[in-house]
Design a protein around this motif. Sequence first.
Motif, PDB file in Angstrom:
ATOM      1  N   HIS A   2     -40.408   2.685   7.578  1.00 41.26           N
ATOM      2  CA  HIS A   2     -41.835   2.620   7.873  1.00 41.26           C
ATOM      3  C   HIS A   2     -42.632   2.107   6.675  1.00 41.26           C
ATOM      4  CE1 HIS A   2     -41.309   6.352   5.717  1.00 41.26           C
ATOM      5  NE2 HIS A   2     -42.605   6.409   5.509  1.00 41.26           N
ATOM      6  N   ALA A   3     -42.083   2.297   5.476  1.00 45.61           N
ATOM      7  CA  ALA A   3     -42.800   1.909   4.274  1.00 45.61           C
ATOM      8  C   ALA A   3     -42.376   0.559   3.733  1.00 45.61           C
ATOM      9  CB  ALA A   3     -42.615   2.968   3.193  1.00 45.61           C
ATOM     10  N   VAL A   4     -41.062   0.293   3.714  1.00 45.05           N
ATOM     11  CA  VAL A   4     -40.576  -0.912   3.042  1.00 45.05           C
ATOM     12  C   VAL A   4     -39.836  -1.860   3.968  1.00 45.05           C
ATOM     13  CG1 VAL A   4     -40.431   0.305   0.837  1.00 45.05           C
ATOM     14  CG2 VAL A   4     -38.411   0.188   2.304  1.00 45.05           C
ATOM     15  N   GLY A   5     -39.683  -1.502   5.248  1.00 43.24           N
ATOM     16  CA  GLY A   5     -38.937  -2.355   6.174  1.00 43.24           C
ATOM     17  C   GLY A   5     -37.490  -1.902   6.286  1.00 43.24           C
ATOM     18  N   THR A   6     -36.870  -2.242   7.397  1.00 41.25           N
ATOM     19  CA  THR A   6     -35.513  -1.748   7.645  1.00 41.25           C
ATOM     20  C   THR A   6     -34.476  -2.383   6.732  1.00 41.25           C
ATOM     21  OG1 THR A   6     -35.315  -3.379   9.415  1.00 41.25           O
ATOM     22  CG2 THR A   6     -35.934  -1.162  10.053  1.00 41.25           C
ATOM     23  N   GLU A   7     -34.669  -3.638   6.341  1.00 40.28           N
ATOM     24  CA  GLU A   7     -33.655  -4.264   5.502  1.00 40.28           C
ATOM     25  C   GLU A   7     -33.646  -3.668   4.102  1.00 40.28           C
ATOM     26  OE1 GLU A   7     -32.752  -8.792   4.326  1.00 40.28           O
ATOM     27  OE2 GLU A   7     -31.986  -8.015   6.221  1.00 40.28           O
ATOM     28  N   VAL A   8     -34.812  -3.508   3.512  1.00 38.78           N
ATOM     29  CA  VAL A   8     -34.869  -2.894   2.190  1.00 38.78           C
ATOM     30  C   VAL A   8     -34.452  -1.428   2.276  1.00 38.78           C
ATOM     31  CG1 VAL A   8     -36.354  -2.283   0.247  1.00 38.78           C
ATOM     32  CG2 VAL A   8     -36.649  -4.487   1.387  1.00 38.78           C
ATOM     33  N   GLY A   9     -34.924  -0.718   3.301  1.00 38.91           N
ATOM     34  CA  GLY A   9     -34.511   0.667   3.476  1.00 38.91           C
ATOM     35  C   GLY A   9     -33.016   0.798   3.656  1.00 38.91           C
ATOM     36  N   GLY A  10     -32.420  -0.129   4.397  1.00 42.97           N
ATOM     37  CA  GLY A  10     -30.979  -0.105   4.580  1.00 42.97           C
ATOM     38  C   GLY A  10     -30.224  -0.368   3.298  1.00 42.97           C
ATOM     39  N   MET A  11     -30.733  -1.289   2.478  1.00 38.83           N
ATOM     40  CA  MET A  11     -30.089  -1.567   1.203  1.00 38.83           C
ATOM     41  C   MET A  11     -30.092  -0.330   0.306  1.00 38.83           C
ATOM     42  SD  MET A  11     -30.737  -2.168  -2.255  1.00 38.83           S
ATOM     43  CE  MET A  11     -32.474  -2.585  -2.311  1.00 38.83           C
ATOM     44  N   LEU A  12     -31.227   0.357   0.248  1.00 40.75           N
ATOM     45  CA  LEU A  12     -31.303   1.562  -0.570  1.00 40.75           C
ATOM     46  C   LEU A  12     -30.385   2.649  -0.017  1.00 40.75           C
ATOM     47  CD1 LEU A  12     -35.162   1.660  -1.192  1.00 40.75           C
ATOM     48  CD2 LEU A  12     -33.378   0.949  -2.796  1.00 40.75           C
ATOM     49  N   SER A  13     -30.253   2.713   1.289  1.00 41.19           N
ATOM     50  CA  SER A  13     -29.355   3.700   1.897  1.00 41.19           C
ATOM     51  C   SER A  13     -27.910   3.443   1.512  1.00 41.19           C
ATOM     52  CB  SER A  13     -29.498   3.661   3.426  1.00 41.19           C
ATOM     53  OG  SER A  13     -30.813   3.986   3.821  1.00 41.19           O
ATOM     54  N   ARG A  14     -27.513   2.174   1.503  1.00 44.80           N
ATOM     55  CA  ARG A  14     -26.127   1.849   1.147  1.00 44.80           C
ATOM     56  C   ARG A  14     -25.824   2.240  -0.300  1.00 44.80           C
ATOM     57  NH1 ARG A  14     -27.467  -2.549   4.237  1.00 44.80           N
ATOM     58  NH2 ARG A  14     -27.859  -3.865   2.424  1.00 44.80           N
ATOM     59  N   VAL A  15     -26.821   2.149  -1.163  1.00 47.34           N
ATOM     60  CA  VAL A  15     -26.608   2.565  -2.546  1.00 47.34           C
ATOM     61  C   VAL A  15     -26.255   4.049  -2.603  1.00 47.34           C
ATOM     62  CG1 VAL A  15     -27.685   2.804  -4.816  1.00 47.34           C
ATOM     63  CG2 VAL A  15     -28.117   0.759  -3.451  1.00 47.34           C
ATOM     64  N   HIS A  16     -26.953   4.867  -1.819  1.00 53.68           N
ATOM     65  CA  HIS A  16     -26.638   6.296  -1.787  1.00 53.68           C
ATOM     66  C   HIS A  16     -25.227   6.536  -1.256  1.00 53.68           C
ATOM     67  CE1 HIS A  16     -30.413   8.179  -2.998  1.00 53.68           C
ATOM     68  NE2 HIS A  16     -31.031   7.200  -2.371  1.00 53.68           N
ATOM     69  N   LEU A  17     -24.874   5.834  -0.206  1.00 57.69           N
ATOM     70  CA  LEU A  17     -23.539   6.008   0.359  1.00 57.69           C
ATOM     71  C   LEU A  17     -22.461   5.634  -0.648  1.00 57.69           C
ATOM     72  CD1 LEU A  17     -24.266   4.523   3.895  1.00 57.69           C
ATOM     73  CD2 LEU A  17     -23.753   6.913   3.399  1.00 57.69           C
ATOM     74  N   GLU A  18     -22.689   4.569  -1.400  1.00 57.90           N
ATOM     75  CA  GLU A  18     -21.710   4.128  -2.398  1.00 57.90           C
ATOM     76  C   GLU A  18     -21.545   5.146  -3.517  1.00 57.90           C
ATOM     77  OE1 GLU A  18     -23.270   0.409  -3.626  1.00 57.90           O
ATOM     78  OE2 GLU A  18     -22.870  -0.571  -1.698  1.00 57.90           O
ATOM     79  N   HIS A  19     -22.556   5.965  -3.735  1.00 55.94           N
ATOM     80  CA  HIS A  19     -22.484   6.973  -4.792  1.00 55.94           C
ATOM     81  C   HIS A  19     -22.068   8.340  -4.256  1.00 55.94           C
ATOM     82  CE1 HIS A  19     -24.644   3.936  -7.154  1.00 55.94           C
ATOM     83  NE2 HIS A  19     -24.231   4.593  -8.212  1.00 55.94           N
ATOM     84  N   GLY A  20     -21.612   8.382  -3.024  1.00 59.09           N
ATOM     85  CA  GLY A  20     -21.027   9.613  -2.509  1.00 59.09           C
ATOM     86  C   GLY A  20     -21.963  10.556  -1.807  1.00 59.09           C
ATOM     87  N   VAL A  21     -23.200  10.136  -1.539  1.00 57.10           N
ATOM     88  CA  VAL A  21     -24.116  10.969  -0.768  1.00 57.10           C
ATOM     89  C   VAL A  21     -23.724  10.915   0.708  1.00 57.10           C
ATOM     90  CG1 VAL A  21     -26.516  11.217   0.020  1.00 57.10           C
ATOM     91  CG2 VAL A  21     -26.028  10.685  -2.379  1.00 57.10           C
ATOM     92  N   GLU A  22     -23.721  12.056   1.369  1.00 57.67           N
ATOM     93  CA  GLU A  22     -23.538  12.085   2.818  1.00 57.67           C
ATOM     94  C   GLU A  22     -24.913  11.904   3.447  1.00 57.67           C
ATOM     95  OE1 GLU A  22     -22.152  14.979   6.523  1.00 57.67           O
ATOM     96  OE2 GLU A  22     -21.850  15.640   4.454  1.00 57.67           O
ATOM     97  N   LEU A  23     -25.180  10.721   3.936  1.00 57.27           N
ATOM     98  CA  LEU A  23     -26.472  10.390   4.523  1.00 57.27           C
ATOM     99  C   LEU A  23     -26.388  10.499   6.033  1.00 57.27           C
ATOM    100  CD1 LEU A  23     -29.369   9.276   4.440  1.00 57.27           C
ATOM    101  CD2 LEU A  23     -28.388   6.966   4.357  1.00 57.27           C
ATOM    102  N   ARG A  24     -27.236  11.345   6.603  1.00 57.31           N
ATOM    103  CA  ARG A  24     -27.283  11.500   8.053  1.00 57.31           C
ATOM    104  C   ARG A  24     -28.690  11.162   8.520  1.00 57.31           C
ATOM    105  NH1 ARG A  24     -24.644  17.091   9.935  1.00 57.31           N
ATOM    106  NH2 ARG A  24     -25.229  16.103  11.928  1.00 57.31           N
ATOM    107  N   THR A  25     -28.793  10.134   9.339  1.00 58.24           N
ATOM    108  CA  THR A  25     -30.087   9.696   9.836  1.00 58.24           C
ATOM    109  C   THR A  25     -30.264  10.111  11.295  1.00 58.24           C
ATOM    110  OG1 THR A  25     -29.184   7.542  10.462  1.00 58.24           O
ATOM    111  CG2 THR A  25     -30.109   7.738   8.256  1.00 58.24           C
ATOM    112  N   SER A  26     -31.497   9.962  11.789  1.00 58.26           N
ATOM    113  CA  SER A  26     -31.853  10.317  13.172  1.00 58.26           C
ATOM    114  C   SER A  26     -31.554  11.782  13.471  1.00 58.26           C
ATOM    115  CB  SER A  26     -31.122   9.405  14.169  1.00 58.26           C
ATOM    116  OG  SER A  26     -31.452   8.048  13.962  1.00 58.26           O
ATOM    117  N   VAL A  27     -31.746  12.644  12.478  1.00 60.49           N
ATOM    118  CA  VAL A  27     -31.576  14.081  12.681  1.00 60.49           C
ATOM    119  C   VAL A  27     -32.864  14.793  12.264  1.00 60.49           C
ATOM    120  CG1 VAL A  27     -29.076  14.070  12.406  1.00 60.49           C
ATOM    121  CG2 VAL A  27     -30.519  14.386  10.397  1.00 60.49           C
ATOM    122  N   THR A  28     -33.225  15.817  13.020  1.00 60.75           N
ATOM    123  CA  THR A  28     -34.439  16.569  12.746  1.00 60.75           C
ATOM    124  C   THR A  28     -34.086  17.986  12.335  1.00 60.75           C
ATOM    125  OG1 THR A  28     -35.697  15.271  14.349  1.00 60.75           O
ATOM    126  CG2 THR A  28     -36.609  17.413  13.714  1.00 60.75           C
TER     127      THR A  28
END
Length: 414
Positions: free
Chosen positions: A176-202
């Motif tokens: 919503h702030a930076v666009g899906t492509e930039v947001g996706g790039m930042l998300s992949r960085v977290h995944l590469e560093h071992g963060v368990e990222l879970r989206t679409s969860v409330t």
Amino acid sequence: MRRIVVVGASAAGLAAAETLRRAGHDGPLTLVGDEPHAPYDRPPLSKQILSGTWPAGRLPLRRDEDLDALDLDLRRGTAATGLDLADRAVRLADGSRVPYDGLIVATGVRPRRLPGEGAHVLRTLDDALALRDVLTPGTRLVVVGAGFLGAEAAAVARGLGVHVTLLEPSPVPLAHAVGTEVGGMLSRVHLEHGVELRTSVTVTEVVEDGVRLADGEVVEADEILVAVGSLPNTGWLADSGLTLGDGVVCDEYCEAAPGVYAAGDVARWYNPLFGTSMRIEHRTNAAEQGMAAARNLLAPPEARTPFAPVPYFWSDQYGLRIQAYGCLRGHDEVAVVDGDMAERRFVAAYRRGGRLTGALAVGMPPGVVRAWRKAVADGTAWHEAVRDEAAAPDDPIGIGTGDHHGRETARARQ
């Protein structure tokens, strides 16, 4: 304008007090803060303080002797509880009343919380120190909210050897702030560093063993950080007569009522550069707006200057420096205009309507970023800012699949 009161002793309030003195105000000046600490910087809380690379002693914005030189009536650890516009007085939690001829409201924001007990938030020095104390190697940390604050804390925690689960209600964090492509790039960085990222969860509540999701699942954790946004600290103004609406509502001069101005995270003002009302929760804006409010408070009406900045923010995650100028939210189009997203060294430009409204840079030299700031400030037309209008795809990009290769889609016009 003999007696001036500034409520809020952080970046905006301190900047206002210093500007008042520099501009020649030599009358009584009261600075009210609800924390016992001297005014300190907040951005390092989620970075250097949380990681332990800075001691708390590096946070104060000014040395004690510099504060003394301002000749302030500094009320530390005392919250404002009410405002009497007619009598021109601020009510404090200790029962006292502070009269004023001019007032600047700079009370900032407070973290949103979830139902349940035991979760951390990250807004104050005490919050950061409490969280830092429990981030030991092997600890299971759940971070609720993958905005910039949650993402920075997750990155620091991973660096400390903490097992991090990052929970986000959106399909792509920060889209919503930076666009899906930039947001996706930042998300992949977290995944590469071992963060368990879970989206679409409330997340609905904090429970004894972790957090509960809307579908009933419990995500177990030793520690929980809730980073789901903030609320302006306007409760003490509820019966004041000021107009409140996601902040203290002000005009383009930051004036909320005759002789009353607002600055920093709590202020919602009309920014004529973008033709819209906005409230900005960024450190640079807080200081700039504190100075602007102080100057306009002292100036005669005809000499006041509209506060029309290009907002700026930055974030550090895993060694990546992210910088952005302008208004990125609500954009119609995003284009990579310099560099290569796959290499994590690029500038993305943002369009709303027919003009350039923002630019975000990752890993780029300061001069490149400043050039885009000027283009935003000049109200540059979109077709003049980029050589073509081929925008980066604005749809989810398969976080974690590794199948996306960032590409340059447009370049800045030289």
